[in-house]
Design a protein around this motif. Structure first.
Motif, PDB file in Angstrom:
ATOM      1  N   ARG A   1      13.422  15.108 -10.842  1.00  7.74           N
ATOM      2  CA  ARG A   1      13.099  14.851  -9.444  1.00  7.74           C
ATOM      3  C   ARG A   1      11.998  13.589  -9.605  1.00  7.74           C
ATOM      4  N   LEU A   2      11.059  13.734 -10.611  1.00  9.80           N
ATOM      5  CA  LEU A   2      10.254  12.682 -10.810  1.00  9.80           C
ATOM      6  C   LEU A   2      10.701  11.416 -11.318  1.00  9.80           C
ATOM      7  N   ARG A   3      11.793  11.503 -12.129  1.00  7.53           N
ATOM      8  CA  ARG A   3      12.594  10.285 -12.395  1.00  7.53           C
ATOM      9  C   ARG A   3      13.191   9.699 -11.175  1.00  7.53           C
ATOM     10  N   GLU A   4      13.624  10.335 -10.284  1.00  6.85           N
ATOM     11  CA  GLU A   4      14.218   9.980  -9.243  1.00  6.85           C
ATOM     12  C   GLU A   4      13.455   9.244  -8.181  1.00  6.85           C
ATOM     13  N   ARG A   5      12.089   9.713  -8.206  1.00  5.37           N
ATOM     14  CA  ARG A   5      11.184   8.998  -7.262  1.00  5.37           C
ATOM     15  C   ARG A   5      10.755   7.687  -7.802  1.00  5.37           C
ATOM     16  N   ILE A   6      10.325   7.853  -9.229  1.00  5.45           N
ATOM     17  CA  ILE A   6      10.184   6.443  -9.881  1.00  5.45           C
ATOM     18  C   ILE A   6      11.217   5.351  -9.697  1.00  5.45           C
TER      19      ILE A   6
ATOM     20  N   ARG B   1       0.888  -1.160  -0.155  1.00  5.69           N
ATOM     21  CA  ARG B   1       0.041   0.078   0.105  1.00  5.69           C
ATOM     22  C   ARG B   1       0.837   1.143  -0.169  1.00  5.69           C
ATOM     23  N   ALA B   2       1.923   1.229   0.766  1.00  8.78           N
ATOM     24  CA  ALA B   2       2.778   2.330   0.744  1.00  8.78           C
ATOM     25  C   ALA B   2       3.468   2.453  -0.797  1.00  8.78           C
ATOM     26  N   VAL B   3       3.718   1.746  -1.274  1.00 10.13           N
ATOM     27  CA  VAL B   3       4.260   1.613  -2.716  1.00 10.13           C
ATOM     28  C   VAL B   3       3.198   2.181  -3.663  1.00 10.13           C
ATOM     29  N   GLU B   4       1.851   1.943  -3.483  1.00  6.67           N
ATOM     30  CA  GLU B   4       0.592   1.998  -4.138  1.00  6.67           C
ATOM     31  C   GLU B   4       0.420   3.754  -3.817  1.00  6.67           C
ATOM     32  N   GLU B   5       0.494   4.145  -2.546  1.00  7.70           N
ATOM     33  CA  GLU B   5       0.238   5.368  -2.368  1.00  7.70           C
ATOM     34  C   GLU B   5       1.470   6.296  -3.205  1.00  7.70           C
ATOM     35  N   ALA B   6       2.675   5.848  -3.185  1.00  6.07           N
ATOM     36  CA  ALA B   6       3.664   6.561  -3.845  1.00  6.07           C
ATOM     37  C   ALA B   6       3.486   6.710  -5.257  1.00  6.07           C
ATOM     38  N   LEU B   7       2.870   5.902  -5.791  1.00  2.11           N
ATOM     39  CA  LEU B   7       2.617   5.751  -7.193  1.00  2.11           C
ATOM     40  C   LEU B   7       1.482   6.530  -7.564  1.00  2.11           C
ATOM     41  N   ARG B   8       0.633   6.483  -6.734  1.00  2.00           N
ATOM     42  CA  ARG B   8      -0.782   7.309  -6.957  1.00  2.00           C
ATOM     43  C   ARG B   8      -0.387   8.642  -7.058  1.00  2.00           C
ATOM     44  N   THR B   9       0.515   9.098  -5.918  1.00  2.04           N
ATOM     45  CA  THR B   9       0.833  10.618  -5.972  1.00  2.04           C
ATOM     46  C   THR B   9       1.469  11.143  -7.191  1.00  2.04           C
ATOM     47  N   LEU B  10       2.410  10.096  -7.686  1.00  2.00           N
ATOM     48  CA  LEU B  10       3.156  10.514  -8.894  1.00  2.00           C
ATOM     49  C   LEU B  10       2.116  10.543 -10.104  1.00  2.00           C
ATOM     50  N   LEU B  11       1.259   9.642 -10.217  1.00  5.22           N
ATOM     51  CA  LEU B  11       0.384   9.616 -11.563  1.00  5.22           C
ATOM     52  C   LEU B  11      -0.456  10.890 -11.365  1.00  5.22           C
ATOM     53  N   MET B  12      -1.100  11.407 -10.157  1.00  5.90           N
ATOM     54  CA  MET B  12      -1.832  12.615  -9.941  1.00  5.90           C
ATOM     55  C   MET B  12      -1.222  13.741 -10.536  1.00  5.90           C
ATOM     56  N   GLU B  13       0.264  13.626 -10.219  1.00  5.12           N
ATOM     57  CA  GLU B  13       0.958  14.888 -10.561  1.00  5.12           C
ATOM     58  C   GLU B  13       1.109  14.871 -12.204  1.00  5.12           C
ATOM     59  N   VAL B  14       1.590  13.679 -12.677  1.00  7.72           N
ATOM     60  CA  VAL B  14       1.600  13.535 -14.025  1.00  7.72           C
ATOM     61  C   VAL B  14       0.253  14.148 -14.893  1.00  7.72           C
ATOM     62  N   GLN B  15      -0.678  13.558 -14.249  1.00  9.85           N
ATOM     63  CA  GLN B  15      -2.048  13.609 -14.920  1.00  9.85           C
ATOM     64  C   GLN B  15      -2.689  15.107 -14.870  1.00  9.85           C
ATOM     65  N   ALA B  16      -2.311  15.636 -13.962  1.00  8.36           N
ATOM     66  CA  ALA B  16      -2.630  16.864 -13.738  1.00  8.36           C
ATOM     67  C   ALA B  16      -1.859  18.076 -14.714  1.00  8.36           C
TER      68      ALA B  16
ATOM     69  N   LEU C   1       3.681   7.900 -20.318  1.00 13.77           N
ATOM     70  CA  LEU C   1       4.203   7.697 -18.833  1.00 13.77           C
ATOM     71  C   LEU C   1       3.009   7.180 -18.019  1.00 13.77           C
ATOM     72  N   ALA C   2       2.081   8.238 -18.232  1.00 14.37           N
ATOM     73  CA  ALA C   2       0.691   8.092 -17.255  1.00 14.37           C
ATOM     74  C   ALA C   2       0.423   6.451 -17.270  1.00 14.37           C
ATOM     75  N   ALA C   3       0.326   6.151 -18.739  1.00 13.26           N
ATOM     76  CA  ALA C   3      -0.115   4.713 -19.004  1.00 13.26           C
ATOM     77  C   ALA C   3       0.691   3.753 -18.234  1.00 13.26           C
ATOM     78  N   ASP C   4       2.130   3.962 -18.250  1.00 12.03           N
ATOM     79  CA  ASP C   4       3.034   2.809 -17.577  1.00 12.03           C
ATOM     80  C   ASP C   4       2.667   2.988 -15.791  1.00 12.03           C
ATOM     81  N   LEU C   5       2.427   4.284 -15.498  1.00  9.72           N
ATOM     82  CA  LEU C   5       2.277   4.264 -14.059  1.00  9.72           C
ATOM     83  C   LEU C   5       0.905   3.450 -13.717  1.00  9.72           C
ATOM     84  N   ARG C   6      -0.019   3.825 -14.585  1.00  8.26           N
ATOM     85  CA  ARG C   6      -1.294   3.108 -14.270  1.00  8.26           C
ATOM     86  C   ARG C   6      -1.219   1.704 -14.363  1.00  8.26           C
ATOM     87  N   TYR C   7      -0.267   1.172 -15.317  1.00  2.00           N
ATOM     88  CA  TYR C   7      -0.098  -0.436 -15.366  1.00  2.00           C
ATOM     89  C   TYR C   7       0.470  -0.753 -14.127  1.00  2.00           C
ATOM     90  N   ALA C   8       1.382   0.054 -13.500  1.00  2.00           N
ATOM     91  CA  ALA C   8       2.033  -0.342 -12.460  1.00  2.00           C
ATOM     92  C   ALA C   8       1.255  -0.484 -11.178  1.00  2.00           C
TER      93      ALA C   8
END
Ligand SMILES: Nc1nc2c(ncn2[C@@H]2O[C@H](COP(=O)(O)OP(=O)(O)OP(=O)(O)O)[C@@H](O)[C@H]2O)c(=O)[nH]1
Ligand SMILES: [Mg+2]
Length: 466
Positions: free
Chosen positions: A199-204, A168-183, A431-438
């Motif tokens: 910075r985004l790449r580092e977090r990924i 869930r912690a990983v999920e949360e981190a990915l969801r935040t990343l996806l939200m930023e990219v999506q916005a 990028l968004a599609a890959d994050l969503r897939y993950a």
């Protein structure tokens, strides 16, 4: 916790939850809205109360409502929703553990219009009603089937939510990343500043590493859950059966000075260094065996091919005539440990040197007959199997191949996302599609986005009444 979007069955189910056969007690478990009503119909408490209090045992008798005959003396416990295994009303009738009383209690409950439960249906309801996630439901099955103490400990860690928490912690981190990219993708006209891509790449990358580290615990941890096959092979009369007997701690295989004693292979379960092991003794390998023995040799070769680890036993007095080249063709690469047996028959002086001249292969010197060197052998087996790769002591571990595969898919999607950021031009949509897939891969592990047929497959493997 998100409740999985699956229809709730809502009817009342019943099953025998203790193993079939004779035992101290037998438990019939009922779950659903009519559980209490159905049970009250067949149970007469010794001291009648207005309404039995929840989660407390009541002593009494099971009666056949048709004729008021006493079926058995029993205890009944009513557990009203929601603090129950399934989050529904649950009733357990604890009667004597004979096949007949248990069958009769079950029959009487079914006569009240209660349906027989499918395998794993109680746990499935606990999952569907959001009490546990899919990872925890699978842990229940692992606990029941644990073949070693370590397997039990890992399953317990999974049931207590440690693994789910990590996911869930990983999920949360990915969801935040996806939200930023999506916005950024959705509102280009709003003059939002571009995200900080490095910075985004580092977090990924950090998240990908976390996923990778978790997935890589599988390699070692699953051995404790699934067990391994350990095959003892070698030329005739080198002491394979003697070694099997020593390692399993009993006289399981016939031992004799005549070469060709073992013909069929034989299997014996044993727990070695916490790992459930299926130990397999085989016929001695030789080319000129007569017909029956030759069949045994063919079987032995097949066992050796599929072994998780081969203990290749060699007679210390015949070291020089050992056909190492042939052995190397046969032995599974990286999964072979040579056991130099009968060292009691050779002079200690010079043995070290002779052993050092052996082909490159991990080896241990023992005397199976005098049981010397056996602890060292067990330690070498453990090291070969686990490779001393990881410190698994209290962290969340993966023991289930389904989880490992989903994590691998998640990791690969994150790798693609990372590459996408480096690509010129960068495709934000990809990028968004890959994050969503993950994210979806993680959701599948936890049961949030798991396809129905996979859920069916998981719960079908449970026993009835679980
Ligand atoms: N001195 C000595 N004798 C041993 C040792 N291990 C086994 N033996 C003897 O070697 C003979 C063969 O032992 P087994 O265990 O039957 O050998 P095996 O490899 O299973 O033989 P096959 O089944 O015929 O291939 C027996 O007489 C054993 O007592 C040892 O460490 N030292
Ligand atoms: Mg033998």
């Amino acid at each position: 916790m998100r409740v999985p979007a699956l229809p709730l069955e809502g009817d009342t189910i019943v099953a025998v939850s203790t193993p079939f056969g004779v035992g101290g007690i037998g438990i019939v478990r009922i779950s659903g809205p009519d559980a209490e009503k159905a049970a009250n119909h067949i149970f007469r408490p010794k001291t009648p109360a207005e309404r039995s209090s929840s989660h407390r045992f009541t002593y009494g008798h099971v009666l056949d409502p048709e004729n008021d005959f006493v079926v058995d003396e029993a205890l009944m416990v009513v557990m009203r929703a929601p603090k129950t295994y399934t989050r529904e009303d649950v009733v357990e009738v604890h009667c004597h553990g004979g096949a007949e009383p248990v069958r009769k209690v079950l029959e009487l409950i079914v006569a009240q219009g209660v349906r027989l439960a499918e395998p794993g249906e109680f746990t499935r309801r606990a999952f569907m009603n959001g009490r546990i996630d899919l990872v925890q439901a699978e842990a229940v099955a692992d606990i029941v089937e644990a073949k070693s103490e370590t397997a039990l400990r890992f399953a317990q860690r999974q049931l207590d939510g440690r693994l789910s928490g990590e996911l869930r912690a990983v999920e949360e981190a990915l969801r935040t990343l996806l939200m930023e990219v999506q916005a950024w993708l959705d509102f280009p006209e709003e003059d939002l500043p571009d995200p900080d891509f490095s910075r985004l790449r580092e977090r990924i990358e950090v998240t990908a590493r976390r996923v990778h580290d978790l997935a890589s615990t599988y390699e070692e941890a699953h051995l404790f859950r699934d067990g391994v096959s350990l095959v003892i092979g070698g030329r005739p009369n080198v002491g394979k059966s003697t070694l099997l007997n020593v390692l399993v701690g009993k006289d399981r295989a016939i031992v004799s000075p005549t070469p060709g004693t073992t013909r069929d292979y034989l299997e014996e379960p044993v727990v070695l260094a916490g790992i459930p092991v299926c130990m397999i003794d085989t016929a001695g390998l030789r080319e000129d065996a007569e017909e029956i023995e030759a069949q045994g040799v063919a079987l032995a070769r097949r066992q050796i091919e599929t072994a998780d680890l081969l203990l290749y036993v060699v007679d210390a007095t015949l070291l020089e005539s050992e056909p190492w080249d042939r052995m190397k063709e046969l032995a599974p690469k990286g999964r072979t440990l040579a056991v130099i047996n009968k060292v009691d028959l050779v002079p200690e002086a010079g043995l070290e040197d002779r052993l050092r001249s052996l082909p490159q292969l991990p080896f241990v010197a023992v005397s199976a007959l005098y049981r010397s060197g056996i602890e060292g052998l067990q330690e070498a087996i453990r090291a070969q199997l686990t490779g001393d790769r990881l410190e698994l002591d209290s962290r969340a571990v993966i023991t289930n191949v389904r989880h490992r595969n989903a994590l691998t898919r998640c990791f690969e999607a994150l790798e693609r996302a990372r590459e996408q950021i480096l690509a010129r031009p960068m495709m934000g949509d990809l990028l968004a599609a890959d994050l969503r897939y993950a994210l979806r891969a993680l959701g599948e592990i936890l049961g949030e986005t798991t396809p129905e047929e996979i859920l069916n497959g998981i719960f079908e493997t449970f026993c009835i009444g679980k």
